[in-house]
Motif scaffolding. Structure first.
Motif, short mmCIF file in Angstrom:
data_model
loop_
_atom_site.label_atom_id
_atom_site.label_comp_id
_atom_site.label_asym_id
_atom_site.label_seq_id
_atom_site.Cartn_x
_atom_site.Cartn_y
_atom_site.Cartn_z
N LEU A 59 9.45 -10.27 55.88
CA LEU A 59 8.07 -10.17 55.79
C LEU A 59 7.81 -10.84 54.63
O LEU A 59 8.38 -10.70 53.56
N ASP A 60 6.63 -11.40 54.91
CA ASP A 60 6.07 -11.88 53.67
C ASP A 60 4.52 -12.22 54.02
O ASP A 60 4.14 -12.97 55.03
N ARG A 61 3.38 -12.24 53.11
CA ARG A 61 2.06 -12.53 53.33
C ARG A 61 1.77 -13.81 52.77
O ARG A 61 0.80 -14.44 53.10
N ALA A 85 3.36 -11.14 57.42
CA ALA A 85 2.62 -9.73 57.41
C ALA A 85 2.82 -9.19 56.03
O ALA A 85 3.61 -9.63 55.38
N VAL A 86 2.08 -8.20 55.78
CA VAL A 86 1.85 -7.67 54.50
C VAL A 86 3.09 -6.23 55.00
O VAL A 86 2.99 -5.70 55.79
N TYR A 87 3.72 -5.50 53.87
CA TYR A 87 4.88 -4.80 54.08
C TYR A 87 4.46 -3.43 54.37
O TYR A 87 5.11 -2.71 54.79
N ASP A 88 3.27 -3.25 54.39
CA ASP A 88 2.75 -1.73 54.79
C ASP A 88 2.55 -2.10 56.13
O ASP A 88 2.31 -0.88 56.83
N GLU A 89 2.87 -3.00 57.03
CA GLU A 89 2.87 -3.31 58.29
C GLU A 89 4.31 -3.03 58.94
O GLU A 89 4.32 -3.63 60.33
N VAL A 227 -1.57 -1.31 48.63
CA VAL A 227 -0.48 -1.77 49.69
C VAL A 227 0.81 -0.89 49.51
O VAL A 227 1.39 -0.52 50.46
N LEU A 228 1.43 -0.99 48.08
CA LEU A 228 2.77 -0.26 47.95
C LEU A 228 2.56 1.30 48.31
O LEU A 228 3.42 1.83 48.87
N GLU A 229 1.68 1.87 47.77
CA GLU A 229 1.43 3.17 48.15
C GLU A 229 1.49 3.60 49.55
O GLU A 229 1.77 4.69 50.09
#
Length: 334
Positions: A59-61, A85-89, A227-229
């Motif tokens: 994954l990478d935004r 994608a962003v990693y919270d997905e 996003v990390l949270e």
């Protein structure tokens, strides 16, 4: 740009340690790993070479990173799948690919080598460039937008919270005064402004005077901590029992969130003083690193960007109890 050799430009941090930590999770049939922060694909290439039976979803935004990594990893064929994608997905991505769970999740947080090295992206304070700092340059506000539209109080807030900048009020005041004459547009302007805002005696220590301001802006532009949270509990829920999560953080704000999420899963949620721990309150993670691991001298010599890394890892030992499942907006608890 199309001739860039991603492998030549990128040395993955603590690669062998990551491989060693993930290896037990791959002792299953058809294991899947999610590289949540693909970047230029160094960690994923290491996994694909070391474990010929593993499939990796990267994954990478950043579309540019996906393109470069895709070329680097093309020899591995369908063992690698890149996803914008962003990693919270992470759970949504796995569901779209028809994959029930991941056996390994790897996060290499912060700004990537690609983003730092490409001057026009505006991440580096050492090179004059447009004030952008978006990890996904196709969407969202830029650093210039933040600097030219946030009020002074909000600028102080992000500089303090995300940059731990003790001269935040001075810098914010200077930003507001400068933009009243003309909008800030270049990183060089910001560097000069920050340098002039910090007393000369304070500039003699602590590295480049603009380092903390640039970090704060980057975190704000990309909503990195928010996003990390979200991503940490989502990633833990994506793990099969026996699966492992390995996270590399590079600054204290990130590492604090990682430590908290992994410790919460490795700690009983039962009220203190109960004579018997109810099964529903038993830990669902087991920590597999003692605290945060750092780079040794050999790693530092090989890869100077490993200087600030803090690595933590955990293994899922049971499903998460219902009362501790993440409540993600738009997602029903599993």
């Amino acid at each position: 740009m199309d001739k860039i050799d991603a492998a030549a430009r990128h040395t993955p941090v603590l690669l062998q340690r990551c491989l060693d930590l993930l290896a037990p999770a791959f002792e299953v049939d058809a294991p899947v790993m999610v590289d949540s922060t693909l970047g230029m694909g160094g960690h994923t290439e290491g996994v694909l070479r070391a474990f010929p039976h593993v499939r990796v979803v990267g994954l990478d935004r950043d579309p540019q990173a996906l393109e470069l990594a895709g070329r680097r990893l093309a020899p591995f064929g369908d063992r690698f799948t890149g996803v914008h994608a962003v990693y919270d997905e992470i759970r949504d991505v796995l569901a779209r690919l028809g994959l029930p769970a991941a056996h390994g999740v790897l996060m290499d947080l912060g700004v990537s080598s690609l983003q730092l090295d490409e001057a026009e992206r505006g991440f580096a304070y050492a090179q004059d460039a447009p004030l952008d700092m978006r990890m996904d340059p196709t969407t969202g506000r830029t650093a210039a937008d933040v600097l030219n539209t946030y009020d002074e109080r909000d600028l102080v807030r992000i500089l303090r919270a995300y940059g731990e900048e003790r001269f935040a009020p001075r810098i914010a005041r200077s930003i507001v005064a400068a933009r009243a004459k003309a909008p800030l547009a270049r990183t060089g302007e910001l560097v000069d402004l920050v340098r002039a805002s910090i007393p000369a005696a304070a500039r003699k220590t602590g590295g480049h005077p603009a380092k903390r301001t640039f970090q704060a802006l980057r975190i704000e532009v990309n909503a990195e901590l928010e996003v990390l949270e979200r991503a940490l509990p989502e990633s833990i829920e994506a793990l099969a029992v026996g699966g492992r999560i390995v996270v590399e953080a590079y600054q204290s704000l990130e590492d604090r969130l990682v430590k908290r999420a992994l410790a919460a899963g490795a700690t009983s949620s039962a009220p203190p003083g109960l004579p018997v721990e109810p099964e529903t309150h038993a830990p669902y993670l087991r920590l597999v690193t003692r605290g945060a691991e750092e780079a040794d001298e050999a790693e530092l010599a090989r890869n100077p960007r490993s200087a600030s890394v803090r690595l933590r890892a955990a293994e899922r030992v049971r499903p998460t109890p219902d009362h501790l499942l993440p409540r993600t907006p738009g997602r029903r608890a599993a």
